[in-house]
Write an enzyme that holds these catalytic residues in place. Structure first.
Site, mmCIF file in Angstrom:
data_model
loop_
_atom_site.group_PDB
_atom_site.id
_atom_site.type_symbol
_atom_site.label_atom_id
_atom_site.label_comp_id
_atom_site.label_asym_id
_atom_site.label_seq_id
_atom_site.Cartn_x
_atom_site.Cartn_y
_atom_site.Cartn_z
ATOM 1 N N GLU A 1 -22.496 0.980 -79.903
ATOM 2 C CA GLU A 1 -21.327 1.400 -80.688
ATOM 3 C C GLU A 1 -20.111 0.548 -80.404
ATOM 4 O OE1 GLU A 1 -23.358 3.393 -79.018
ATOM 5 O OE2 GLU A 1 -24.375 4.339 -80.710
ATOM 6 N N HIS B 1 -24.674 16.578 -81.263
ATOM 7 C CA HIS B 1 -24.833 16.294 -82.696
ATOM 8 C C HIS B 1 -23.955 17.258 -83.480
ATOM 9 C CE1 HIS B 1 -28.509 14.654 -80.865
ATOM 10 N NE2 HIS B 1 -28.473 13.761 -81.823
HETATM 11 C C1 LIG Z 1 -24.901 6.328 -77.846
HETATM 12 C C2 LIG Z 1 -25.952 6.755 -78.815
HETATM 13 N N1 LIG Z 1 -26.048 6.128 -80.004
HETATM 14 C C3 LIG Z 1 -26.959 6.518 -80.910
HETATM 15 C C4 LIG Z 1 -27.802 7.540 -80.651
HETATM 16 C C5 LIG Z 1 -28.801 8.012 -81.688
HETATM 17 N N2 LIG Z 1 -30.164 7.677 -81.271
HETATM 18 C C6 LIG Z 1 -30.942 8.571 -80.643
HETATM 19 S S1 LIG Z 1 -32.395 7.925 -80.191
HETATM 20 C C7 LIG Z 1 -32.045 6.431 -80.859
HETATM 21 C C8 LIG Z 1 -33.016 5.307 -80.744
HETATM 22 C C9 LIG Z 1 -33.358 4.984 -79.327
HETATM 23 O O1 LIG Z 1 -34.342 4.019 -79.269
HETATM 24 P P1 LIG Z 1 -35.011 3.582 -77.893
HETATM 25 O O2 LIG Z 1 -33.971 3.468 -76.844
HETATM 26 O O3 LIG Z 1 -35.829 2.387 -78.158
HETATM 27 O O4 LIG Z 1 -35.917 4.822 -77.478
HETATM 28 P P2 LIG Z 1 -37.211 5.403 -78.246
HETATM 29 O O5 LIG Z 1 -36.712 6.436 -79.211
HETATM 30 O O6 LIG Z 1 -37.881 4.278 -78.923
HETATM 31 O O7 LIG Z 1 -38.036 6.039 -77.208
HETATM 32 C C10 LIG Z 1 -30.781 6.462 -81.453
HETATM 33 C C11 LIG Z 1 -30.164 5.331 -82.162
HETATM 34 C C12 LIG Z 1 -27.667 8.178 -79.405
HETATM 35 N N3 LIG Z 1 -28.454 9.212 -79.061
HETATM 36 N N4 LIG Z 1 -26.745 7.767 -78.516
#
Ligand SMILES: Cc1ncc(C[n+]2csc(CCOP(=O)(O)OP(=O)(O)O)c2C)c(N)n1
Ligand SMILES: [Mg+2]
Lengths: 367, 432
Positions: free
Chosen positions: A101, A171
């Site tokens: 972000e 959320h």
């Molecule tokens: C600071 C922040 N930005 C955005 C999100 C929304 N979000 C939740 S999970 C995710 C993807 C995470 O991907 P990864 O770290 O590769 O983990 P995976 O889901 O693949 O296990 C996002 C963008 C969040 N939870 N926190």
């Protein structure tokens, strides 16, 4: 996914016998659609997600410098607001960013500094805080610190905010007051499709960086007739949605709908005719409309989902007592989220519900 | 001109003497003839006269360590970990239990019984392999897709399901969204949704352990390859290295962050590629191979306890949708998923290994799957019947002692409820 689906079907049979009394919480408000047209001309039924998509579509079409980006924006965004825009305008204008972000905000400031129109999406307003430094220390102060030489007015940061019934701590938040505290940022919250389109287009043309907070529960909750053409609603201007003389009810975003219902309940149950104001712009806020209304009614209830302490209601209440002291019949009241993090299963008891607002209004009228 | 140069040379010489007096270390040997070594505070590297930019192709990619092949056969016998029979069976059963819980809870969300859920499909090997190599005393900071680690640590299906329902037996008291587990007793720090925030925290916890006399605990921090793009991830790597912390930074690289594929998430040699650059002991493993993960974490733990931080990148594939809010068919082809559910299935690999060793068979599989599934269904039925915590829990634990303004809000709500109860689903919550 076929194998997965099949398994799921078998499991539904397995689960049939489980008691089913923990259904998801239903929504805490009834939607009051806009009836008046924003401008003359052709309209189309749009929900708020579509209206936002439409505003960005118009901007990308008319402004060749415009770009739209953020986490998962490429395939349409997790709330589908950018659906179809990458196909239409190309991967160099509508694109995914890495998951960061502070990067999104800083990159957007850079785009704007170089003269582009930047539409930055933060996936949830709850995740805007890593970008806080970029927004509060950079975007907000760009023009001021350069003596007016540089600015990043081309930046608009969109972020879904507010309660959805099951969002829990991260959320559900409504961070408008944090940004209202940073001189140099404009902060806007729409209450539905018409407001969203007009206000977002205004933000995108605005000469100052804007934080556009989209109450995510409204994305699909209702459709309105929205003008097909481009139009703007002025930033800094509130709307009086219902006129009355007994008390002024002020809200923004989803809470406007709660207050409209409260006004109706007050009419039926208390015989009180209340005025309802949608503030729309948190900063700058429409002092004239608010003061004129409170001077007329002599009573004021402000309601917001964000916690009470230092919520934007505090600023309104302080200004109203300064300006309308002689006309006030009762202290200004605030109904807000409690001073706790936003809780998952307690959401119905946490929010300034219609019952809480009505209770407060009753006491306000009896004061 | 000549004079001028001479004058400044003299001045430099005098300066040099001053520096020599100030400096605590002796002057390095300067090798002439192309072998010059620089002595900048920020870099000790040879001087060269040929300019060369390095890029991602200047280095070989960090290889992927594996122990098992797709048929569950050990590829190099010297690499087979010495794990006793009981532990192996526990590892496998945890994977099966996890898988059954994922299927049933996912479906329960579909039916509206809980508000949200996330599955671990495809990453069971990462979770169980790493958990088995840790000591129960090691502190865990997780992201969310590590439920196998929690189960292996001893969190019960009951605790996990109660959390998803947010009932009064949820250790988190119903405040957090489903799948945000935590257990102080089992050294699992309660998860947070904002990504990567746990990473510098894990490093800090490790530093605190390091200062304890005779420290025998390390910290492990799990994170996704998407989360690794956050500023906090960089801070964590840098703090871990410079402050020499007993921490294992464990990246689950499953190819996606929601819809964003890795080639839009990062360039260069993945997350592992950052390790050596930042001063971390680094290894990349096949995350579909529980035994390879076990070996990597076992070794990493020994290195970390020597106060040398480790970065592990475990490669896998996110077989399920990101969460119940996601439909991944909108951004990836079905064939891609299928490949990873068949030959590269981590549960199957460990099962074949156990079968080859004569520790498991079809009959055992059938019995255990049924047992695991029944247990989840039964637990769910129980969890569903339990009330949510008393509404006053909403305002507890914000502070250690409730400050006056919050006490006032509690009283305000109490008074409000006396009159307006029927507007709230009070029957769902525990009574006084
Ligand atoms: C600071 C922040 N930005 C955005 C999100 C929304 N979000 C939740 S999970 C995710 C993807 C995470 O991907 P990864 O770290 O590769 O983990 P995976 O889901 O693949 O296990 C996002 C963008 C969040 N939870 N926190
Ligand atoms: Mg990932």
């Amino acid at each position: 996914m076929t194998t997965l689906t099949k398994k799921v079907l078998n499991l539904s049979r397995l689960l049939k016998n489980v008691d089913n009394h923990t259904k998801r919480l239903s929504s805490h408000f009834n939607y009051y659609p806009d009836i008046e047209k924003s401008i003359e001309g052709e309209t189309s039924k749009m929900n708020m997600m579509q209206a936002i998509n439409n505003a960005m579509d118009i901007t990308l079409k008319n402004d060749p410098s415009a770009m739209l980006f953020g986490e998962d924006v490429g395939f349409g965004g997790v709330f589908r607001c950018s659906l179809g825009l990458q196909e239409k305008y190309g991967k160099d204008r509508v694109f995914n960013t890495p998951l960061c972000e502070q990067g999104i905000a800083g990159f957007g400031i850079g785009l704007a500094t170089a003269g582009a129109t930047a539409i930055a999406e933060i996936q949830f307003a709850d995740y805007i805080f890593p970008a806080f430094d970029q927004l509060v220390n950079e975007a907000a102060k760009y023009r001021y610190r350069s003596g007016g030489q540089f600015d990043c007015g081309g930046l608009t940061v969109r972020a879904p905010c507010g309660a959805v019934g099951h969002g829990g701590l991260y959320h559900s938040q409504s961070p408008e007051a944090y940004f209202a505290h940073a001189a140099g940022l404009k902060v806007v919250v729409p209450r539905g499709p018409n407001a969203a389109k007009g206000l977002l287009l205004a933000c995108l043309q605005e000469r100052d960086p804007c934080i556009f907070l989209e109450p995510k529960i409204l994305y699909r909750s209702a459709a309105e007739d929205v003008p097909v053409d481009s139009f703007t609603l002025p930033i800094g201007k509130a709307q009086v949605l219902k006129e009355g003389d007994a008390a002024t009810l002020i809200g923004w975003g989803t809470q406007v709908h709660v207050l409209l219902e409260v006004a109706q309940m007050a009419q039926e149950q208390l015989g009180a005719n209340c005025e309802v104001i949608d503030l729309m712009s948190i900063l700058p806020w429409d002092q004239d409309t608010v003061f004129n209304s409170v001077k007329k009614t002599g009573r004021c209830l402000i309601a917001h989902e964000a916690p009470l302490t230092c919520g934007f209601g505090a600023e309104l209440a302080a200004s109203i007592q300064e300006e309308c002291f002689l006309q006030l019949e009762a202290p200004v009241r605030r109904a807000a989220g409690w001073d706790a993090p936003f809780p998952h299963v307690f959401e119905p008891l946490y929010l300034p519900s219609r019952a809480r607002c009505l209770d407060d209004l009753t006491q306000l009228l009896r004061y | 001109m000549a004079l001028k140069t001479g004058a400044s040379f003299l001045r430099l010489n005098r300066l040099n003497q001053v520096f020599r007096l100030l400096s605590t270390s002796s002057r390095p040997e300067i090798i002439q003839n192309g072998g010059n070594n620089a002595d900048f505070p920020g870099a000790k590297a040879p001087y060269v006269t040929e300019m060369k930019f390095v890029d991602e192709n200047s280095y070989d990619p960090i290889p992927i360590y594996r122990v098992l092949d797709n048929d569950g056969q050990v590829i190099d016998n010297r690499e087979e970990p010495a794990i006793d029979k009981e532990t192996l069976l526990n590892m496998y059963k945890t994977m099966v239990q996890l898988n059954q819980m994922d299927k049933i809870m996912y479906e329960s969300q579909r039916q509206g019984r809980i508000s949200f859920f996330m599955t671990n499909y495809g990453e069971e090997g990462i979770q169980v392999g790493s958990a088995a190599a840790l000591s129960p005393k090691d502190l865990i900071f997780a992201q969310y897709r590590e439920v196998g680690v929690l189960l292996y640590r001893g969190m019960t299906v009951t605790e996990l399901i109660n959390q998803c329902y947010g009932n009064h037996e949820d250790p988190g008291k119903g405040r957090h969204m489903p799948v945000h587990y935590g257990s102080k007793q089992r050294n699992i720090v309660t998860l947070s949704s904002p990504l990567a925030t746990q990473m510098p925290q894990a490093v800090g916890a490790a530093y605190a352990y390091k200062r304890l006399p005779n420290n025998d605990r390390c910290v492990i921090c799990y994170f996704g390859e998407g989360a690794a793009s956050e500023g906090d991830a960089h801070a964590a790597f840098n703090f871990a290295a410079t402050l020499e912390c007993p921490v294992i930074m464990f990246c689950r690289n499953n190819g996606y962050a929601i819809s964003t594929p890795t080639n839009e998430q990062y360039r260069g040699d993945g997350i592992a590629g950052r390790g050596p650059a930042m001063g971390l002991h680094t290894v990349r493993v096949d995350g579909t191979d529980a035994l390879a993960v076990y070996r990597a974490v076992q070794r990493a733990r020994a290195i970390a306890l020597d106060n040398k931080p480790v970065l592990i990148e475990a490669m896998s594939y996110r077989v399920g949708h990101h969460s119940t809010s996601d439909d991944s068919t909108a951004y990836r082809p079905l064939e891609e998923i299928q490949k990873w559910t068949q030959a590269e299935n981590p549960i199957q690999k460990l099962r074949l290994y156990l079968e080859n060793k004569g520790l498991w068979d079809a009959e055992a599989e059938k019995t255990y799957v049924k047992e695991a599934r029944d247990m989840v269904v039964r637990t769910m039925q129980d969890a569903e019947k339990k009330k949510k915590p008393h509404w006053k829990e909403m305002l507890e634990d914000v502070y250690y002692d409730m400050p006056p303004h919050l006490q006032k809000q509690m009283q305000q709500m109490e008074k409000h409820l006396e009159k307006y109860q029927e507007h709230y689903p009070m029957d769902q919550f525990q009574k006084e």
